[in-house]
Design a protein around this motif. Structure first.
Motif, short mmCIF file in Angstrom:
data_model
loop_
_atom_site.label_atom_id
_atom_site.label_comp_id
_atom_site.label_asym_id
_atom_site.label_seq_id
_atom_site.Cartn_x
_atom_site.Cartn_y
_atom_site.Cartn_z
N LYS A 124 0.83 -1.21 0.00
CA LYS A 124 0.00 0.00 0.00
C LYS A 124 0.86 1.26 0.00
CE LYS A 124 -3.92 2.09 2.43
NZ LYS A 124 -4.84 1.97 3.61
N LYS A 125 1.95 1.25 0.78
CA LYS A 125 2.87 2.40 0.82
C LYS A 125 3.54 2.60 -0.54
CE LYS A 125 3.91 2.11 5.79
NZ LYS A 125 3.44 3.44 6.21
N LEU A 126 3.98 1.52 -1.17
CA LEU A 126 4.61 1.62 -2.49
C LEU A 126 3.62 2.18 -3.51
CD1 LEU A 126 6.62 -1.73 -2.55
CD2 LEU A 126 7.62 0.56 -2.82
N THR A 127 2.38 1.72 -3.44
CA THR A 127 1.35 2.20 -4.37
C THR A 127 1.07 3.68 -4.15
OG1 THR A 127 0.33 0.00 -4.35
CG2 THR A 127 -0.99 1.82 -5.23
N LEU A 182 8.02 8.47 0.66
CA LEU A 182 6.57 8.63 0.72
C LEU A 182 6.20 9.94 1.40
CD1 LEU A 182 3.85 7.30 0.13
CD2 LEU A 182 4.00 6.13 2.33
N TYR A 183 6.88 10.27 2.50
CA TYR A 183 6.60 11.52 3.21
C TYR A 183 6.85 12.72 2.28
CZ TYR A 183 6.70 15.25 6.68
OH TYR A 183 6.45 16.41 7.38
N PHE A 184 7.95 12.70 1.58
CA PHE A 184 8.29 13.80 0.67
C PHE A 184 7.26 13.93 -0.44
CE2 PHE A 184 11.43 15.37 -2.75
CZ PHE A 184 11.23 16.70 -2.40
N SER A 185 6.89 12.81 -1.03
CA SER A 185 5.98 12.86 -2.19
C SER A 185 4.56 13.23 -1.81
CB SER A 185 5.98 11.51 -2.92
OG SER A 185 5.46 10.49 -2.09
N ILE A 186 4.13 12.91 -0.58
CA ILE A 186 2.77 13.21 -0.14
C ILE A 186 2.67 14.61 0.47
CG2 ILE A 186 1.02 12.63 1.59
CD1 ILE A 186 1.55 9.72 1.06
N ASN A 187 3.64 14.98 1.29
CA ASN A 187 3.56 16.27 2.01
C ASN A 187 4.12 17.44 1.21
OD1 ASN A 187 2.61 15.63 4.98
ND2 ASN A 187 3.99 13.98 4.38
#
Length: 342
Positions: free
Chosen positions: A177-180, A226-231
């Motif tokens: 889920k995190k990778l997706t 993931l944090y960088f790409s989402i936030n």
């Protein structure tokens, strides 16, 4: 030959062996003097501290807290003082706080225990050093902040190294889920076809299986990306677009994973203390680590574009330049790593 040697010596030229011998003698003298001074200070320091206590009426911790502003300089000096102290009470305090921090319990989710430990630590120091808290409220407040910063940092080290040791598993639904989520945040208009796909290579992974890139860095590498790409989606997508350039591109994901290694190293060697002690007057958490990572990613891209690099071989030079710049900045006691997101 004899006349030539005499003339050379008379003109100030020395044979290479004699120059080396002179350097060796100078080193021995310098080392000996340094050792003697260190030994003298070792024996004199307790007496100097007693003299200062008699003259000022303040213990060493008080002198540190009163002569410095809150932040890195104060907390680093307090930390050094606490860990070099031979006082049994101080040793007990640091052992108790170390135990809590190094087991991941010195954080905001365990507020009650943390507050109680810090209050007990400050009270014990005041009793041992014969300090009246009512007469020295600034000292009490300063020590509370220092303890929260020092052991919050150690707790963050524990948390980060735990995440690093968790391998990514494509059979784990949470990991998938995190990778997706990572893919969708970077490529919202281009759905991922499968867990193992050549699409991963498009965003800078080395092969079709993204897990291979995370070996050695574990779940932490994925959490950082993931944090960088989402936030900071705009920043992440902009860097991804630059990385795909045929003129001056670089592997986005692989570079991001490398920066996780850099951030861990800065944390574990204590070089991030100046930043965190200046920017957080309490405990630090995983999000604070993520934000430093985001800063590094944007700083690397800035250097890459500034240098107008045009091949992947230049990336090693840019990485070295970034680390050198960070080392220099983090030596400053007033440093806070700041950046402006898009």
């Amino acid at each position: 030959m004899g006349m030539t040697s005499v003339k050379s010596l008379s003109k100030g030229y020395l044979p290479s062996w004699l120059s080396s011998f002179r350097l060796f003698i100078n080193y021995i003298i310098s080392f000996t003097l340094s050792s003697i001074l260190s030994l003298l200070w070792f024996y004199l320091k307790p007496w100097v501290k007693i003299g200062l206590r008699k003259c000022t009426g303040l213990c060493e911790l008080q002198r540190i807290c009163y002569k410095t502003e809150k932040g890195a300089q104060r907390s680093l000096e307090v930390e050094k003082c606490v860990y070099s102290s031979k006082c049994q009470i101080v040793k007990t305090i640091r052992n108790q706080l170390d135990d809590v921090a190094k087991n991941g319990r010195f954080n905001s989710s365990n507020t009650r225990e943390v507050v109680q430990l810090v209050e007990n630590a400050v009270e014990s120091i005041c009793n041992e050093k014969e300090i009246n808290p009512s007469n020295h409220p600034e000292f009490v407040t300063a020590m509370r902040i220092c303890f929260l910063q020092i052991y919050g940092y150690k707790n963050l080290q524990y948390k980060i190294n735990c995440l690093r040791n968790v391998p990514i598993d494509l059979n784990n639904s949470k990991h998938v889920k995190k990778l997706t989520k990572l893919w969708n945040s970077l490529n919202p208009n281009n759905p991922l076809q499968s867990k193992i796909s050549s699409q991963w290579i498009e965003i800078g992974f080395n092969c079709e299986d993204p897990v291979a890139n995370f070996r050695g860095i574990g779940l932490l590498g994925l959490e950082n990306l993931l944090y960088f790409s989402i936030n900071y989606t705009k920043n992440a997508q902009q860097i991804l677009n630059h990385s795909k350039s045929t003129i001056n591109g670089f592997p986005f994901a692989s570079t991001g994973i490398y920066l996780t290694y850099v951030t861990i190293n800065l944390l574990n060697t204590g070089r991030l203390k100046t930043h965190f002690y200046n920017s957080h007057f309490g405990t630090t958490c995983l999000e604070d680590f993520h934000k430093v990572y985001c800063y590094l990613f944007c700083a690397l891209e800035h250097l890459w574009l500034k240098e107008k690099s045009n091949n992947e071989n230049d990336l090693s030079f840019i990485k070295e330049k970034l680390i050198s710049k960070l080392d220099s900045e983090l030596e400053r006691n007033d440093i806070i790593l700041k950046w402006i997101p898009l």
